[in-house]
Scaffold this motif. Structure first.
Motif, PDB file in Angstrom:
ATOM      1  N   ALA A 201      42.995 -29.557 -29.787  1.00 58.35           N
ATOM      2  CA  ALA A 201      43.542 -30.715 -29.077  1.00 58.35           C
ATOM      3  C   ALA A 201      42.478 -31.688 -28.573  1.00 58.35           C
ATOM      4  CB  ALA A 201      44.402 -30.247 -27.908  1.00 58.35           C
ATOM      5  N   ASP A 202      41.205 -31.263 -28.518  1.00 58.94           N
ATOM      6  CA  ASP A 202      40.171 -32.093 -27.893  1.00 58.94           C
ATOM      7  C   ASP A 202      39.495 -32.971 -28.938  1.00 58.94           C
ATOM      8  OD1 ASP A 202      38.306 -33.247 -26.295  1.00 58.94           O
ATOM      9  OD2 ASP A 202      37.447 -31.384 -25.519  1.00 58.94           O
ATOM     10  N   LEU A 220      40.032 -24.725 -36.642  1.00 53.32           N
ATOM     11  CA  LEU A 220      40.780 -25.132 -35.458  1.00 53.32           C
ATOM     12  C   LEU A 220      40.989 -23.962 -34.523  1.00 53.32           C
ATOM     13  CD1 LEU A 220      43.570 -27.503 -36.772  1.00 53.32           C
ATOM     14  CD2 LEU A 220      41.209 -28.002 -36.165  1.00 53.32           C
ATOM     15  N   ARG A 221      40.482 -24.072 -33.299  1.00 52.33           N
ATOM     16  CA  ARG A 221      40.750 -23.073 -32.267  1.00 52.33           C
ATOM     17  C   ARG A 221      41.929 -23.573 -31.437  1.00 52.33           C
ATOM     18  NH1 ARG A 221      35.739 -20.594 -29.994  1.00 52.33           N
ATOM     19  NH2 ARG A 221      36.110 -19.346 -31.857  1.00 52.33           N
ATOM     20  N   LEU A 222      43.070 -22.945 -31.619  1.00 47.65           N
ATOM     21  CA  LEU A 222      44.301 -23.344 -30.935  1.00 47.65           C
ATOM     22  C   LEU A 222      44.449 -22.521 -29.656  1.00 47.65           C
ATOM     23  CD1 LEU A 222      45.999 -23.297 -34.313  1.00 47.65           C
ATOM     24  CD2 LEU A 222      46.291 -25.272 -32.832  1.00 47.65           C
ATOM     25  N   MET A 223      44.413 -23.196 -28.512  1.00 47.95           N
ATOM     26  CA  MET A 223      44.453 -22.492 -27.233  1.00 47.95           C
ATOM     27  C   MET A 223      45.839 -21.952 -26.906  1.00 47.95           C
ATOM     28  SD  MET A 223      41.352 -22.665 -26.665  1.00 47.95           S
ATOM     29  CE  MET A 223      41.343 -21.818 -25.094  1.00 47.95           C
ATOM     30  N   GLY A 224      46.855 -22.505 -27.510  1.00 51.62           N
ATOM     31  CA  GLY A 224      48.209 -22.004 -27.283  1.00 51.62           C
ATOM     32  C   GLY A 224      49.020 -22.900 -26.373  1.00 51.62           C
ATOM     33  N   PRO A 232      55.324 -18.314 -18.487  1.00 47.78           N
ATOM     34  CA  PRO A 232      55.401 -17.397 -19.626  1.00 47.78           C
ATOM     35  C   PRO A 232      56.105 -18.047 -20.816  1.00 47.78           C
ATOM     36  CG  PRO A 232      56.033 -16.274 -17.594  1.00 47.78           C
ATOM     37  CD  PRO A 232      55.917 -17.734 -17.261  1.00 47.78           C
ATOM     38  N   GLY A 233      55.661 -17.694 -22.002  1.00 44.11           N
ATOM     39  CA  GLY A 233      56.281 -18.210 -23.212  1.00 44.11           C
ATOM     40  C   GLY A 233      55.487 -17.819 -24.440  1.00 44.11           C
ATOM     41  N   SER A 234      55.983 -18.208 -25.588  1.00 43.33           N
ATOM     42  CA  SER A 234      55.331 -17.868 -26.853  1.00 43.33           C
ATOM     43  C   SER A 234      54.039 -18.647 -27.029  1.00 43.33           C
ATOM     44  CB  SER A 234      56.271 -18.163 -28.016  1.00 43.33           C
ATOM     45  OG  SER A 234      56.467 -19.554 -28.125  1.00 43.33           O
ATOM     46  N   PHE A 235      53.202 -18.168 -27.932  1.00 41.50           N
ATOM     47  CA  PHE A 235      51.954 -18.871 -28.225  1.00 41.50           C
ATOM     48  C   PHE A 235      52.231 -20.301 -28.655  1.00 41.50           C
ATOM     49  CE2 PHE A 235      49.090 -20.286 -31.640  1.00 41.50           C
ATOM     50  CZ  PHE A 235      47.916 -20.392 -30.930  1.00 41.50           C
ATOM     51  N   ALA A 236      53.225 -20.504 -29.489  1.00 39.89           N
ATOM     52  CA  ALA A 236      53.482 -21.855 -29.976  1.00 39.89           C
ATOM     53  C   ALA A 236      54.878 -21.971 -30.564  1.00 39.89           C
ATOM     54  CB  ALA A 236      52.456 -22.241 -31.042  1.00 39.89           C
ATOM     55  N   PRO A 238      57.080 -24.037 -33.390  1.00 47.44           N
ATOM     56  CA  PRO A 238      56.687 -24.636 -34.663  1.00 47.44           C
ATOM     57  C   PRO A 238      56.335 -26.121 -34.542  1.00 47.44           C
ATOM     58  CG  PRO A 238      58.600 -23.235 -34.961  1.00 47.44           C
ATOM     59  CD  PRO A 238      58.370 -23.326 -33.485  1.00 47.44           C
ATOM     60  N   VAL A 239      57.068 -26.856 -33.707  1.00 49.97           N
ATOM     61  CA  VAL A 239      56.800 -28.286 -33.549  1.00 49.97           C
ATOM     62  C   VAL A 239      55.423 -28.504 -32.938  1.00 49.97           C
ATOM     63  CG1 VAL A 239      57.505 -30.389 -32.354  1.00 49.97           C
ATOM     64  CG2 VAL A 239      59.234 -28.911 -33.399  1.00 49.97           C
ATOM     65  N   TRP A 240      55.108 -27.781 -31.871  1.00 55.26           N
ATOM     66  CA  TRP A 240      53.801 -27.911 -31.207  1.00 55.26           C
ATOM     67  C   TRP A 240      52.687 -27.504 -32.162  1.00 55.26           C
ATOM     68  CZ3 TRP A 240      49.728 -24.671 -30.160  1.00 55.26           C
ATOM     69  CH2 TRP A 240      48.799 -25.105 -29.204  1.00 55.26           C
ATOM     70  N   PHE A 241      52.853 -26.392 -32.840  1.00 51.58           N
ATOM     71  CA  PHE A 241      51.843 -25.863 -33.745  1.00 51.58           C
ATOM     72  C   PHE A 241      51.555 -26.848 -34.876  1.00 51.58           C
ATOM     73  CE2 PHE A 241      50.494 -22.803 -37.124  1.00 51.58           C
ATOM     74  CZ  PHE A 241      49.408 -22.261 -36.469  1.00 51.58           C
ATOM     75  N   GLY A 242      52.625 -27.333 -35.491  1.00 50.09           N
ATOM     76  CA  GLY A 242      52.451 -28.286 -36.579  1.00 50.09           C
ATOM     77  C   GLY A 242      51.802 -29.577 -36.132  1.00 50.09           C
ATOM     78  N   ARG A 243      52.134 -30.032 -34.917  1.00 53.51           N
ATOM     79  CA  ARG A 243      51.545 -31.276 -34.402  1.00 53.51           C
ATOM     80  C   ARG A 243      50.050 -31.114 -34.168  1.00 53.51           C
ATOM     81  NH1 ARG A 243      54.819 -32.039 -30.531  1.00 53.51           N
ATOM     82  NH2 ARG A 243      53.603 -31.138 -28.834  1.00 53.51           N
ATOM     83  N   GLN A 244      49.643 -29.987 -33.567  1.00 49.85           N
ATOM     84  CA  GLN A 244      48.227 -29.755 -33.295  1.00 49.85           C
ATOM     85  C   GLN A 244      47.417 -29.717 -34.588  1.00 49.85           C
ATOM     86  OE1 GLN A 244      46.827 -29.343 -30.028  1.00 49.85           O
ATOM     87  NE2 GLN A 244      48.838 -30.152 -29.522  1.00 49.85           N
ATOM     88  N   ILE A 245      47.921 -29.016 -35.574  1.00 46.85           N
ATOM     89  CA  ILE A 245      47.215 -28.900 -36.846  1.00 46.85           C
ATOM     90  C   ILE A 245      47.254 -30.228 -37.603  1.00 46.85           C
ATOM     91  CG2 ILE A 245      47.234 -27.757 -39.101  1.00 46.85           C
ATOM     92  CD1 ILE A 245      48.235 -25.266 -37.704  1.00 46.85           C
ATOM     93  N   GLY A 246      48.398 -30.890 -37.557  1.00 50.27           N
ATOM     94  CA  GLY A 246      48.553 -32.141 -38.294  1.00 50.27           C
ATOM     95  C   GLY A 246      47.595 -33.222 -37.848  1.00 50.27           C
ATOM     96  N   ILE A 247      47.283 -33.264 -36.549  1.00 49.05           N
ATOM     97  CA  ILE A 247      46.342 -34.259 -36.038  1.00 49.05           C
ATOM     98  C   ILE A 247      44.984 -34.097 -36.704  1.00 49.05           C
ATOM     99  CG2 ILE A 247      45.028 -34.942 -33.989  1.00 49.05           C
ATOM    100  CD1 ILE A 247      47.567 -34.320 -32.338  1.00 49.05           C
ATOM    101  N   ARG A 248      44.502 -32.849 -36.778  1.00 48.80           N
ATOM    102  CA  ARG A 248      43.201 -32.602 -37.382  1.00 48.80           C
ATOM    103  C   ARG A 248      43.236 -32.774 -38.903  1.00 48.80           C
ATOM    104  NH1 ARG A 248      38.935 -32.926 -33.929  1.00 48.80           N
ATOM    105  NH2 ARG A 248      39.253 -31.677 -32.064  1.00 48.80           N
ATOM    106  N   ALA A 249      44.345 -32.390 -39.513  1.00 47.66           N
ATOM    107  CA  ALA A 249      44.468 -32.572 -40.959  1.00 47.66           C
ATOM    108  C   ALA A 249      44.405 -34.058 -41.322  1.00 47.66           C
ATOM    109  CB  ALA A 249      45.765 -31.949 -41.455  1.00 47.66           C
TER     110      ALA A 249
END
Length: 358
Positions: A201-202, A220-224, A232-236, A238-249
């Protein structure tokens, strides 16, 4: 084609990657029909995967600013044994090139490469002040960069990962100067592809487009999405996960991105504090309490709660991992590192083992 990526300790990365990289000198631009996976050497050895060896991390010392080669034992293989006790200097390019071709040929036959990790992680954290100090002293930086490359070459590495976390947006020039010096020295020793670990994200402190001028690929080191300091909640999702990766891609191209996938999770206490917990630890706790996991419909993560003690657990298993991989692949990213191997879901290896051996 065997692809293995590994993590030493909490923050240090090492990896073994397909021999195609050495032949090209760059990270492959295309993606395969199936995702590529990386594992720890320890797990790979016990799983019977050939060539599972890695040099120990090379640490930038906080006091002397020297490059220190750590002593993580290597499994003995023809490729890793050959010449690993011989010093080499940047004097004879012809000899270096012949040596590199020899190592590459053997590693290609075994379908693996060995990458050395250069890190500022020492004690319990990364030390950005070490990077700043090196950038301010050109003579020390040149000496350290040369020593890094020599350590990597002596250890039998033919690729490199640079892991310098904790920098700020004000440190971009220092970060790039140190990274470029290390990468240039590594390439002078005819080492193969250079990778760089970035927090997903940085983008201010770790601008992908700028880093990609020096590195062949980024990890990519994804902090979660949920972690210590959050509810409390899941690591990610799908929308959040895809957005984080998509920015760097979008910054560097999907074929130059490796996404980190955690195989562990967190246990939140009643007071809101959280700590990391492995799949095996979570299973043992839930069974001991006479409870059962349920699977979250949105994220496929496993979760359980204790009404008596007030804790909440969210953990990733093989099904969660498959779900996250599918989300990442929709962005075009097709290579992944498994983080938190120790104590992970045993079905991970049943699920992905065929991909590792082809």
């Amino acid at each position: 084609m065997v692809k293995i990526f590994t993590r030493f300790g909490r923050c240090v990365l090492c990896f073994v990657i397909s021999g195609l990289v050495a032949a090209c000198g760059r990270f492959p631009s295309g993606v395969s029909t199936g995702p590529g996976f990386w594992l720890t050497p320890e797990v790979a050895r016990t799983s019977g995967i050939a060539g599972a060896t890695s040099p120990g991390p090379i640490v930038l010392d906080t006091l002397s600013f020297r490059a220190l080669q750590t002593t993580i034992p290597l499994q003995s293989t023809p490729a890793s044994d050959s010449g690993k006790n011989q010093e080499e200097t940047p004097g004879s390019r012809q000899n270096r090139a012949a040596s590199a071709r020899s190592v590459t040929d053997r590693d290609t036959n075994q379908n693996v490469l060995r990458a050395a990790v250069v890190t500022s992680f020492q004690g319990q954290r990364h030390h950005p002040e070490t990077v700043r100090a090196l950038a301010a002293d050109s003579q020390a930086l040149a000496s350290t960069a040369g020593a890094v490359a020599a350590h990597a070459r002596k250890a039998g590495a033919n690729a490199m990962i640079i892991d310098l976390q904790g920098m700020t947006a004000a440190d971009i020039r220092q970060l790039i100067d140190v990274t470029r010096a290390i990468a240039d020295s590594a390439r002078a020793y005819v080492l193969g592809p250079i990778g760089f670990v970035v927090p997903a994200a940085d983008t201010a402190a770790y601008p992908g487009a700028l880093i990609a001028r020096t590195a062949d690929f980024i990890v990519l080191r994804l902090m979660g999405e949920h972690r210590p300091g959050t509810a409390p909640g899941s690591f990610a999702t799908p929308v959040w996960f895809g957005r984080q990766i998509g920015i760097r891609a979008a910054e560097v191209g999907a074929s130059r991105v490796i996404a980190e996938l955690p195989l562990s999770g967190y246990r939140w206490e009643r007071d809101g504090t959280a700590r990391r917990i492995t799949y095996s630890e979570a299973q043992a706790l839930v069974v001991a309490e006479g409870l059962a996991f349920r699977r979250d419909a949105e994220t496929r993560a496993l979760t359980a709660s204790s009404p008596r003690d007030g804790w909440d657990i969210w953990i990733n298993d093989h099904e969660t991992t498959q779900f996250l991989i599918a989300a990442a692949r929709r962005t075009g990213v097709n290579r992944f590192v498994f983080a938190g191997i120790e104590g992970s879901d045993p079905q991970i290896w049943t699920t992905f083992g065929h991909s590792l051996r082809r």
